[in-house]
Design an enzyme around this catalytic site. Sequence first.
Site, PDB file in Angstrom:
ATOM      1  N   ASP A  80       0.838  -1.209   0.000  1.00 16.91           N
ATOM      2  CA  ASP A  80       0.000   0.000   0.000  1.00 16.91           C
ATOM      3  C   ASP A  80       0.867   1.251   0.000  1.00 16.91           C
ATOM      4  OD1 ASP A  80       0.813  -0.671   2.548  1.00 16.91           O
ATOM      5  OD2 ASP A  80      -1.204  -0.801   3.377  1.00 16.91           O
ATOM      6  N   GLU A 141      -5.843   3.655   3.466  1.00 22.78           N
ATOM      7  CA  GLU A 141      -6.343   4.205   4.736  1.00 22.78           C
ATOM      8  C   GLU A 141      -7.856   4.427   4.721  1.00 22.78           C
ATOM      9  OE1 GLU A 141      -4.864   4.333   7.473  1.00 22.78           O
ATOM     10  OE2 GLU A 141      -2.755   4.101   6.911  1.00 22.78           O
TER      11      GLU A 141
HETATM   12 ZN    ZN Z   1      -3.070   2.842   8.578  1.00 22.85          ZN
HETATM   13 ZN    ZN Z   2      -1.324   0.591   7.188  1.00 26.77          ZN
END
Ligand code: ZN
Ligand code: ZN
Length: 409
Positions: A80, A141
């Site tokens: 990510d 997120e």
């Molecule tokens: Zn996070």
């Molecule tokens: Zn994270």
Amino acid sequence: MTIHQSIQHRTDVIFDSLVRLRRDFHRHPELSGEEGRTAAVITNYLKELGLEVYKGIGGHGVVGVLRGDGTGKKIAWRADMDALSMEVNDDQLFSSIHNDIHHFCGHDVHMTIALGIANNLVHHKEDIKGTVFFIFQPSEENYQGAKAMINDGLLDLIDPDEIYGTHISPMPVGLVASKPGFLFADYKKITITFREPAQETGLEAYTKELFVDLQNRKDESSFWDTRNLMDPEIGIGNPKTIFHDYITVRSDFEVIHKDGDIQVTSMVSASSKAIMDSIPIKLRDKINESSYKALLKHIKFAEKGLLYSTQRANIQNDPTLAKNAIRTMSEIYGDDHAIPLYGVIPDGRGDDFAYFQDKIPGVYFLLGGSNFKKGIIAMPHSLGFRVDEGSIKAGVNYFSTLLLEQTNK
Ligand SMILES: [Zn+2]
Ligand SMILES: [Zn+2]
């Protein structure tokens, strides 16, 4: 030299450059949906390695493809990309250029590890039978990025047999851990709706009691002290862990009287999907044995909630792949480094890696990032979040070994 010794040697050779790369990501954090610079750095790195690169998938998503001889499995690794909005002056030498945006969830480390694995496996290309896909996902997120990449045709572009990913955790640096099924408890709101009786019958008190009775951990239990999570006897690393087969119930009920109905809502947590799924059935069975049976309208999980709901993306690891992965890494790196977990962490964390797991069997690992002697505690989203950069070396080694082994199956 074995292939896995060669992998470790290659990691040593590139380690300093990976640390510089991590510090560059750390200095230039970008919020969910705004990962343009980050995506450009990743794209350049993958292209220089000679990978096939696709960009702009689901926003700033990037995919790199490393093809072996095509006879083995197709394995995806996901990292990510986004940072967090937090108002703080990061005191590290390689601090963020922004006061209010920081890589305090460790995604800078995740991207660096993924690029390190790519570098390492390109170096060992002749030993790779299958294909490795490197997925760099924006917007973790807010749980939007995985869905956005899938909706943008990611799985038409690539067709992995398995998917893996990791997150930095407060465990000591050098450790990697995972387990079948949930890593974190699932939390859901459940609403029981009755027709409101004409007179006071104690229905509301009865319903609250029904919820309270679901909880199978006593208030004074060691379960509630999170320091026990790491306890060698009862913590999540021991097969006899107390963090297993549990239901908890929050006692701040929401009660609504409307249109002649009474709705009582509670937040429950469960350590497995099977247990969560059994809760409405248990409630219904009890009500059916009570004098309130005729008043029951329905029992439902909330479709959308505020903090926790079905929108939470709860990790659910493929049982066979999770066991195999830990075994593969522990055979090479030792069973004091790659450890199976048995308990489920009772907090509301999630990761939208779960949406990839909905489509492709996969495993999510926790990678140790703390170094308690140095005062480094890798607790994501905390103001004092720090990562021991030795976790980059550990991650590149462990996961390069794993991916190479998996593609060759
Ligand atoms: Zn996070
Ligand atoms: Zn994270």
